[in-house]
Each structure stands twice: as structure tokens, then as C-alpha cells.
Design an enzyme around this catalytic site. Structure first.
Site, PDB file in Angstrom:
ATOM      1  N   GLY A  70       0.808  -1.212   0.000  1.00  0.00           N
ATOM      2  CA  GLY A  70       0.000   0.000   0.000  1.00  0.00           C
ATOM      3  C   GLY A  70       0.844   1.265   0.000  1.00  0.00           C
ATOM      4  O   GLY A  70       0.524   2.241  -0.684  1.00  0.00           O
ATOM      5  N   SER A  71       1.931   1.265   0.751  1.00  0.00           N
ATOM      6  CA  SER A  71       2.765   2.465   0.841  1.00  0.00           C
ATOM      7  C   SER A  71       3.327   2.832  -0.526  1.00  0.00           C
ATOM      8  O   SER A  71       3.286   4.001  -0.934  1.00  0.00           O
ATOM      9  CB  SER A  71       3.919   2.257   1.829  1.00  0.00           C
ATOM     10  OG  SER A  71       3.417   1.964   3.111  1.00  0.00           O
ATOM     11  N   GLN A 179      -7.659  -0.080   3.668  1.00  0.00           N
ATOM     12  CA  GLN A 179      -8.524  -0.643   4.706  1.00  0.00           C
ATOM     13  C   GLN A 179      -9.868  -1.111   4.142  1.00  0.00           C
ATOM     14  O   GLN A 179     -10.610  -1.823   4.815  1.00  0.00           O
ATOM     15  CB  GLN A 179      -8.779   0.385   5.815  1.00  0.00           C
ATOM     16  CG  GLN A 179      -7.569   0.660   6.690  1.00  0.00           C
ATOM     17  CD  GLN A 179      -7.167  -0.521   7.554  1.00  0.00           C
ATOM     18  OE1 GLN A 179      -8.007  -1.318   7.986  1.00  0.00           O
ATOM     19  NE2 GLN A 179      -5.872  -0.659   7.830  1.00  0.00           N
ATOM     20  N   THR A 237      11.733  -8.062 -10.991  1.00  0.00           N
ATOM     21  CA  THR A 237      11.077  -9.350 -11.210  1.00  0.00           C
ATOM     22  C   THR A 237       9.879  -9.479 -10.277  1.00  0.00           C
ATOM     23  O   THR A 237       9.982  -9.217  -9.078  1.00  0.00           O
ATOM     24  CB  THR A 237      12.081 -10.496 -10.978  1.00  0.00           C
ATOM     25  OG1 THR A 237      13.186 -10.274 -11.866  1.00  0.00           O
ATOM     26  CG2 THR A 237      11.471 -11.852 -11.251  1.00  0.00           C
ATOM     27  N   CYS A 324       2.151   1.866  12.902  1.00  0.00           N
ATOM     28  CA  CYS A 324       3.277   2.645  12.385  1.00  0.00           C
ATOM     29  C   CYS A 324       3.690   3.753  13.342  1.00  0.00           C
ATOM     30  O   CYS A 324       4.818   4.203  13.323  1.00  0.00           O
ATOM     31  CB  CYS A 324       2.910   3.254  11.042  1.00  0.00           C
ATOM     32  SG  CYS A 324       1.929   2.145  10.031  1.00  0.00           S
TER      33      CYS A 324
HETATM   34  C1  LIG Z   1      -1.570  -0.527   6.141  1.00  0.00           C
HETATM   35  C2  LIG Z   1      -1.932   0.725   5.416  1.00  0.00           C
HETATM   36  C3  LIG Z   1      -1.071   1.278   4.453  1.00  0.00           C
HETATM   37  C4  LIG Z   1       0.281   0.706   4.161  1.00  0.00           C
HETATM   38  O1  LIG Z   1       0.214  -0.501   3.446  1.00  0.00           O
HETATM   39  P1  LIG Z   1       1.511  -1.448   3.399  1.00  0.00           P
HETATM   40  O2  LIG Z   1       1.145  -2.527   2.447  1.00  0.00           O
HETATM   41  O3  LIG Z   1       1.737  -1.945   4.784  1.00  0.00           O
HETATM   42  O4  LIG Z   1       2.629  -0.599   2.874  1.00  0.00           O
HETATM   43  C5  LIG Z   1      -1.489   2.403   3.789  1.00  0.00           C
HETATM   44  N1  LIG Z   1      -2.691   2.972   4.039  1.00  0.00           N
HETATM   45  C6  LIG Z   1      -3.539   2.473   4.945  1.00  0.00           C
HETATM   46  C7  LIG Z   1      -4.853   3.129   5.167  1.00  0.00           C
HETATM   47  C8  LIG Z   1      -3.176   1.336   5.675  1.00  0.00           C
HETATM   48  O5  LIG Z   1      -4.017   0.848   6.597  1.00  0.00           O
END
Ligand SMILES: *Cc1c(COP(=O)(O)O)cnc(C)c1O
Length: 395
Positions: A70-71, A179, A237, A324
Site C-alpha cells: 500500500g505504501s 482498509q 522481477t 506505524c
Molecule cells: C496498512 C496501510 C497502508 C500501508 O500498506 P503497506 O502494504 O503496509 O505498505 C497504507 N494505508 C492504509 C490506510 C493502511 O491501513
């Protein structure tokens, strides 16, 4: 009894996802970029996963880009839209004050580079309105980035309405749906979303894999340069086992979404009703538009960290805010953004449920949390001052 109630931080890998990963480890270990048959078999698995993920969110397979999570997807979406904006002389961005750090910290970096960001207020109802987005739009707005649902307090934002407004104004719309994916129905076309981030480990898939959906024609900026993977936009990859696991997990979550959401929401509501009985407590987040699994409270006169440690000793694994930020002494920016003062924000508890939680576990939490809160208040100098009238209660 051990209760895992921290599913907003991460979820347990589902058996289905694990099973889907195994062939990519054991049999299809070829590199999808290789031209020989081992490579081409791996490539088939990769594209099959892309097709299935696309179906789950209502887009075309070629609009799905695999990322490390997600990041990375958030960073890529926002930096891409900012680059497009800069080329047109547009450097204004609209977001909210309670975004995840993967969004906020990118925006802060852009502010240092001369972009202007409007952070919409989230004190009213612990949410934003689509109208607030509309009112914040300017001639030079190059991006609206607002999360689909908040990871700490569970508020679900009016995404379809915001999408319609952005479409009408011709402004690109990104949403961090990490989420929401697998927990709420998402359709990027119906909701007019141009860019969307998701992460497998928040819906019982593996860690370290995610997706950036990017509407066809929107120019992406590379974060990682190198080979021609992901249509040249994300080199490296492909993590094929994780991608297969993610596709299986998202399909499973989507298929069972209505059943699981109903079950989890019932557990959530029981927990919220029970914890609301604790004096001088307050529910955080939008009470009506809320993630099925989110329960977030502030308890006056206690420290969230002590609460978590004692709960863990009694078998309840929870969080004070987002994983975090834990370890830092500053209270959560999300709780401050909804208007909780420092002292109150420090006494926070987030319980995030999944379909694996049971009624008996909720009963256990409802026994343990009030006990621990009373114990901590009993030894808290702040609570004594509140009780003797030296300080005034806020909640
Ligand atoms: C967990 C989360 C992220 C980060 O995702 P990762 O896959 O851990 O990098 C970003 N945004 C929200 C809202 C999250 O809950």
C-alpha cells in the site's frame, strides 16, 4: 484465551491464499519475463492473477500495477499526479487531515517542493463531506487524494460522491483503499476513481504485495527504474507467489464480503455497546459510516501504552492507534485531527476485528477491558485529580 484484535495492522494469511502461493514457489519458479516455457507458464499465472484482481475492483487487467504494498502504491499515485500537475502549472492538492502516513508524508515532501495542500477538517462527524471537497477545488488543483476508510477510527468516506465531483471538475482522484479492499465493495469505474491503492496483507493475503490501479491513459511516474515489467512503470522481477496469494485472498474476501461484513459488524456493535458503558469514554470515528471491524475508543485518565501491555497479558492483542506510530510518544495525528486533546488522545484503544473472531472472544474483551481501565485509573494521578475536582473531565 488469546484474542487477536489487530486486523487493521495486519491479518492472518488465509488457507486459500497460502494454497494459491505454493505452486509459484514449487513448480512455476520461472521468470515471467523469460521467453522459454518455464517463463511463459509463470507469465500465465501472473496475468491470470491480474485478471482476477481487476474483476474484483471493476477495472481492466491492464489498469492493475503490482507494487510492494500500500505504501508504494500511495507514493506512486500521488507523485504521478503531482508530476502531471506540475507540467500544467497546477500545484494544489486536496486531502484530509487523517490520512495514513504513506499519504501524509508524501504530501509533506511535496509541500517542501512548492505544492500547496488543503487538508480537509475531520472534526465534524469524524469524517468529511463531498461538499467540502467541492468547496476546496481550485483552478490549479491537480489531485484529490482522500482515503476510502480510515485505518485508526474506521470512518468510511463518501467516495462515490467525491469521485463524481472530481470527474465533473476534471481533477484526478486517488483513494487509499487499503482498509477497504476486501471489506467494502469497490468499483473504480462506478465510483469514478482514477488511482487506487490496496495491500494484500490487510485482507488475509501475504505481506509485501499490493496494487496500484491506474485508469488507462493516466501517465504514471516510475519510482523504480529498470526492466520493462508492469508496462515499464515498475521495474523488478515480479513477486509471483505473493501476487497469486493476493489474487486468491481478494477473490475469497470479495466472494464472502457480505456474509463476513454482517458477522463482523454485529461483533463490532456488541463491543461498541459494551465499551460505551465505561464512564468517561468516547467512541472515535463516524458512528454510522464505519468499517465493519473497527472499534476505537478514548478512555480519560489512562495511558494507551499501559492499557495495551496489560491487555496483552490478559490475552487481548490490540493497538492504540496505527502500528506505524506506536513507539513514538506523540499521540496519533488521527485522534488529534478529529479534535481529541493530547491527554485524551493518549488513552486510546483500537480493536480491529475479522471474520475469524468469535462471540466468546468479544465477551472476553468485554470482561477484560473494563477491569484493566479501572485498575489503571486506580493508580493514575491524573484520574485522582479528575475525581477530586482538581481537573475537569473532558469526556
Ligand atoms: C496498512 C496501510 C497502508 C500501508 O500498506 P503497506 O502494504 O503496509 O505498505 C497504507 N494505508 C492504509 C490506510 C493502511 O491501513
Amino acid at each position: 484465551m488469546q484474542v487477536y484484535a489487530d486486523n487493521a495492522a495486519t491479518t492472518k494469511l488465509s488457507a486459500t491464499a497460502l494454497k494459491a502461493m505454493m505452486p509459484a514457489f514449487e513448480t512455476y519458479y520461472g521468470n515471467p519475463s523469460s521467453l522459454h516455457s518455464a517463463g511463459q507458464e509463470a507469465k500465465e499465472l501472473l496475468e491470470d492473477a491480474r485478471d482476477r484482481i481487476a474483476k474484483c475492483i471493476g477495472c481492466e487487467p491492464r489498469e492493475v500495477y503490482f507494487t510492494s504494498g500500500g505504501s508504494e502504491a500511495d507514493n506512486m499515485a500521488i507523485l504521478s499526479a503531482a508530476a502531471v500537475g506540475a507540467r500544467k502549472g497546477k500545484k494544489h492538492i486536496i486531502s484530509t487531515a487523517f490520512e495514513h502516513h504513506a499519504v501524509l508524508h508524501v504530501l509533506q515532501k511535496l509541500e517542501k517542493e512548492g505544492y500547496e495542500v488543503t487538508y480537509l477538517d475531520v472534526r465534524e462527524g469524524h469524517n468529511i463531506t463531498a461538499e467540502a471537497v467541492k468547496n476546496a477545488l481550485r483552478e490549479d488543483t491537480c489531485l484529490v487524494t482522500v482515503m476510502y476508510a480510515n485505518n485508526e477510527i474506521g470512518s468510511v468516506l463518501p467516495i462515490a460522491e467525491i469521485g463524481a465531483i472530481c470527474k465533473e471538475a476534471g481533477v484526478p482522484f486517488h483513494t487509499d483503499a487499503v482498509q477497504a479492499a476486501g471489506h467494502l465493495h469497490i468499483n473504480v469505474k462506478a465510483e469514478n476513481i482514477d488511482l487506487l491503492s490496496l495491500s494484500a496483507h490487510k485482507f488475509h493475503g501475504p505481506k509485501g504485495i499490493g496494487v496500484l490501479y491506474c485508469r488507462r491513459g493516466f501517465p504514471l511516474t516510475n519510482l523504480i527504474n529498470g526492466g520493462a515489467q508492469e508496462r515499464g512503470k515498475r521495474a523488478g522481477t515480479e513477486n509471483l507467489p505473493a501476487i497469486c496469494g493476493m489474487a486468491a485472498a481478494l477473490e475469497e474476501a470479495t466472494a464472502k464480503l457480505d456474509t463476513n461484513a454482517a458477522k463482523v459488524a454485529a461483533l463490532r456493535d456488541k463491543l461498541i455497546a459494551g465499551l460505551s458503558q465505561i464512564p468517561h469514554s468516547a467512541l472515535n470515528g463516524d458512528p454510522d459510516n464505519r468499517l465493519p471491524g473497527n472499534v476505537s475508543f478514548c478512555f480519560e485518565g489512562i495511558e494507551g501504552e499501559s492499557l495495551l501491555l496489560l491487555l496483552d497479558m490478559k490475552g487481548v492483542q490490540a493497538s492504540s492507534g496505527s502500528a506505524c506510530t506506536s513507539g513514538s510518544l506523540d499521540p496519533s495525528h488521527v485522534l488529534l485531527a478529529i479534535g481529541r486533546v493530547h491527554d485524551v488522545a493518549h488513552g486510546s484503544l483500537r480493536l480491529s476485528l475479522s471474520h475469524e473472531n468469535t462471540e466468546a472472544e468479544i465477551d472476553h474483551i468485554l470482561t477484560v477491558v473494563p477491569e484493566v481501565v479501572s485498575y489503571l485509573r486506580g493508580i493514575s494521578p491524573v484520574w485522582r485529580d479528575l475525581q477530586t475536582g482538581k481537573r475537569n473531565y473532558i469526556l
